[in-house]
Design a protein around this motif. Structure first.
Motif, PDB file in Angstrom:
ATOM      1  N   GLY A  96     -11.492  33.536  29.821  1.00  0.00           N
ATOM      2  CA  GLY A  96     -10.368  33.518  30.741  1.00  0.00           C
ATOM      3  C   GLY A  96      -9.961  34.957  31.043  1.00  0.00           C
ATOM      4  O   GLY A  96     -10.805  35.820  31.267  1.00  0.00           O
ATOM      5  N   PRO A  97      -8.667  35.262  30.983  1.00  0.00           N
ATOM      6  CA  PRO A  97      -8.230  36.646  31.270  1.00  0.00           C
ATOM      7  C   PRO A  97      -8.408  37.589  30.073  1.00  0.00           C
ATOM      8  O   PRO A  97      -8.294  38.804  30.212  1.00  0.00           O
ATOM      9  CB  PRO A  97      -6.739  36.479  31.599  1.00  0.00           C
ATOM     10  N   LYS A  98      -8.682  37.038  28.883  1.00  0.00           N
ATOM     11  CA  LYS A  98      -8.733  37.858  27.669  1.00  0.00           C
ATOM     12  C   LYS A  98     -10.084  38.547  27.521  1.00  0.00           C
ATOM     13  O   LYS A  98     -11.129  37.895  27.526  1.00  0.00           O
ATOM     14  CB  LYS A  98      -8.466  36.988  26.434  1.00  0.00           C
ATOM     15  N   VAL A  99     -10.076  39.861  27.372  1.00  0.00           N
ATOM     16  CA  VAL A  99     -11.306  40.636  27.153  1.00  0.00           C
ATOM     17  C   VAL A  99     -11.605  40.650  25.654  1.00  0.00           C
ATOM     18  O   VAL A  99     -10.799  41.114  24.844  1.00  0.00           O
ATOM     19  CB  VAL A  99     -11.160  42.076  27.674  1.00  0.00           C
ATOM     20  N   LEU A 100     -12.790  40.119  25.281  1.00  0.00           N
ATOM     21  CA  LEU A 100     -13.161  40.017  23.875  1.00  0.00           C
ATOM     22  C   LEU A 100     -14.070  41.162  23.433  1.00  0.00           C
ATOM     23  O   LEU A 100     -13.947  41.678  22.334  1.00  0.00           O
ATOM     24  CB  LEU A 100     -13.858  38.667  23.618  1.00  0.00           C
ATOM     25  N   LEU A 101     -15.031  41.521  24.298  1.00  0.00           N
ATOM     26  CA  LEU A 101     -15.962  42.613  23.998  1.00  0.00           C
ATOM     27  C   LEU A 101     -16.040  43.541  25.197  1.00  0.00           C
ATOM     28  O   LEU A 101     -16.084  43.065  26.340  1.00  0.00           O
ATOM     29  CB  LEU A 101     -17.351  42.059  23.678  1.00  0.00           C
ATOM     30  N   LYS A 102     -16.084  44.852  24.925  1.00  0.00           N
ATOM     31  CA  LYS A 102     -16.133  45.824  26.030  1.00  0.00           C
ATOM     32  C   LYS A 102     -17.287  46.798  25.820  1.00  0.00           C
ATOM     33  O   LYS A 102     -17.468  47.325  24.715  1.00  0.00           O
ATOM     34  CB  LYS A 102     -14.815  46.608  26.116  1.00  0.00           C
ATOM     35  N   HIS A 103     -18.080  47.014  26.872  1.00  0.00           N
ATOM     36  CA  HIS A 103     -19.113  48.060  26.906  1.00  0.00           C
ATOM     37  C   HIS A 103     -20.064  47.979  25.702  1.00  0.00           C
ATOM     38  O   HIS A 103     -20.329  48.984  25.035  1.00  0.00           O
ATOM     39  CB  HIS A 103     -18.460  49.451  26.972  1.00  0.00           C
TER      40      HIS A 103
END
Length: 596
Positions: free
Chosen positions: A301-308
């Motif tokens: 959804g709108p929640k970012v769990l993992l980045k880059h």
């Protein structure tokens, strides 16, 4: 001499035409820490229900010591759905009372991650009714552990706990004085907590001294001497013993069995996996590329769990994945599975997932796939494939693989609709393996599986050539089946942990300590200040007692005038004012308690 708490004398129990327990006699004494193991359906839960007098035996008798304080955790719960977590766990204790109790603070922090119950919408004031089965089970366990008992009887206490929660529970139970009888398939937990084992088999209960590692040795030795089990089961037990003795991490620090006898028993047993051979075969099936992540961002959804995240799963890699709940473990698996299913067309929120052209993925999710309830077990397996190639010239028919997973020839004709939850889980894994995948994603594969089935699955995976990604709270299974561990620590990154689960727990502990507010500098207080603080504490406690009496009268007044809405509104307004006054006093009490 230890006092005997419970006696089970010549107890028998039969359901329909099946005898689960036949003339079983055993006892529980003060200080006993007993683990109960055995195949699903062989009578483990029945045994502890009889022990706790939740059921009556058909023959024999169960006696408890007079005044025995007994705490029982069953598969279900008796929580009031209309009550709050506060009411069920803490009861009518005032905040200043329970917050000053070290045991209550330890239980709430250990099972829920904090005194304010992060993850619950209203913390302690969350109503129980809408909560999930796992959340309700943790509440029931917390309620049990806060109370004082002479004997704890626990049925699968590690279900719905993560790796941290299981480690905390093992430490908590180890520090308690109460005796313990525990049914669990978590072998690491059994090794940490238990000092003897009951093995429930075909109506009998066999007793062994020591934890799970000791039990494996003793049972392998007993079966070798008595020759009561078929050769393949002896070999499987010896194989697991070899793994335990050859330096598996986090085992018992000082094994109590005779090391010379153990070494003799495993002298001709090779290591569980021929890694070089498996890697060679995996390369031939998969090529150089399996999954490659390039600057990937994963969202729910709108929640970012993992980045880059830049990472790769190579041919023959066996990777375990651990992490805090909600950190994105399952979301990561789903993102990779979606990319594989669409040939790379479906991509995560950011970055790119490259999928090898030869990848044939099998994904075991936490949900048990629905099958036609009228199908027979063998029919459900053969509908995927009649025979399966296990590599290195090994081949099995659907019927042979069914037997390896505990579905006897008679059981193979059972309708799917009549299977238990654990049996359906076994069938789900079977069908995945029959399709001859070269990449396996396993999300909590140990749910509902008994120890014997787990060892059979581990044995099968030892010879399975392919890449594997495993999410599991079962530390033993993770260490047994994977070669490397990666962690999602809730900071949107994916990290490799060279020391595995031990390093994960250390990092989580360090993060929790860093996040805790720094203690105020300690200053020497004049004796007069301390005496004044104690006096004010006593005064506030008297005020709190009076407020409690007034609150009780207001509650009674509301109940008596339930049909008079104006009166109820007036009483309710007064009650809210009282609660605000009480909260202020309790905060002041906590401040003074530190000073005193």
């Amino acid at each position: 001499m230890a006092v005997n708490l419970v006696n089970v004398e010549a107890v028998g129990k039969t359901y329909g035409t099946r005898t689960l327990l036949d003339a079983v006699s055993l006892g529980v004494s003060e200080g006993d820490r007993t683990g109960v193991v055995g195949r699903n359906g062989d009578g483990k839960t029945t045994l502890i229900r009889l022990l706790a007098k939740l059921e009556e035996p058909d023959s024999g008798r169960v006696t408890h010591q007079g005044g025995l304080r007994l705490g029982v955790l069953t598969q279900g719960d008796s929580l009031d759905p209309a009550a709050t977590v506060r009411h069920e766990v803490i009861g009518d204790r005032a905040d200043h009372e329970w917050a000053g109790d070290a045991k209550i603070r330890d239980v709430l922090t250990g099972l829920f991650g904090g005194l304010d119950l992060p993850g619950f919408p209203l913390g302690l004031d969350t109503v129980i009714g809408p909560l999930s089965g796992g959340e309700r089970r943790r509440i029931a366990l917390a309620k049990l552990l806060i109370a004082e008992q002479d004997l704890l009887v626990l049925d699968e206490p590690t279900n719905h706990l993560d790796v941290e929660g299981i480690a905390w529970l093992a430490g908590h139970l180890g520090a308690r004085r109460s005796a313990l009888v525990c049914v669990t398939h978590d072998r690491w937990f059994l090794d940490q907590v238990c000092t003897r084992m009951w093995d429930v088999q075909r109506g009998a209960v066999y007793e062994y001294e020591g934890g799970y590692s000791d039990y494996v040795f003793a049972r392998a030795e007993r079966e070798r001497i008595a020759a009561t089990e078929e050769a393949k089961r002896q070999n499987l037990m010896r194989k697991e013993l070899a793994w335990l003795r050859r330096g598996a991490p986090a085992r018992t620090s000082k094994p109590r069995f005779r090391i010379e006898a153990a070494n003799e028993l495993i002298a001709d047993v090779p290591p569980p996996r021929d890694t070089a051979e498996l890697m060679k075969f995996a390369n031939s099936r998969l090529g150089k590329t399996v999954f490659e992540l390039e600057d990937v961002t994963v969202q729910a959804g709108p929640k970012v769990l993992l980045k880059h995240v830049t990472w790769q799963l190579g041919p023959g890699d066996r990777v375990g994945l651990v992490g805090v709940n909600g950190s994105g473990k399952t979301s990561l698996l789903r993102a990779l599975a979606e990319a594989a299913a669409t040939g790379g067309d479906k991509q995560p929120a950011g970055g790119k997932v490259v999928v090898g052209r030869t990848v044939k993925l099998a994904y075991l999710s936490q949900e048990v796939a629905e099958l036609d309830p009228n199908w027979r077990v063998l029919q459900a397996v053969e509908s995927v494939r009649q025979r399966v190639d296990l590599g290195k010239g090994r081949e099995m028919t659907a019927g042979q693989l069914c037997e390896k997973f505990g579905f006897t020839k008679e059981k193979q004709w059972t309708p799917v609709g009549d299977l238990s939850g654990g049996e359906r889980r076994r069938l789900q894994i079977l069908r995945l393996l029959m399709d001859e995948p070269n990449v396996l994603f396993l999300d909590e594969p140990t749910n509902d599986l008994d120890i014997e089935t787990l060892t059979q699955l581990e044995d099968l995976l030892d010879g399975w050539p392919g890449s594997m990604l495993v999410i599991s709270h079962d530390r033993y299974f993770l260490e047994r089946t994977t070669d490397r561990v990666f962690a999602l620590l809730g900071d949107s990154t994916l990290r490799m942990l060279p020391r595995g689960v031990d390093e994960y727990l250390e990092r989580r502990h360090a993060a929790a300590e860093a996040a805790a507010p720094a203690p105020a500098p300690v200053k020497d207080k004049p004796a007069g200040d301390t005496r004044a603080a104690k006096k004010e504490l006593q005064r506030i406690e008297r005020q709190l007692d009076k407020l409690g009496e007034r609150e009780a009268k207001l509650h009674a007044g509301i109940a008596d005038n339930a049909t008079d809405f104006a009166k109820v509104a007036s009483l309710d307004a007064e009650l809210r004012t009282l609660r605000e006054e009480r909260e202020e006093l309790e905060m002041r009490w906590l401040e003074l308690a530190e000073d005193a």
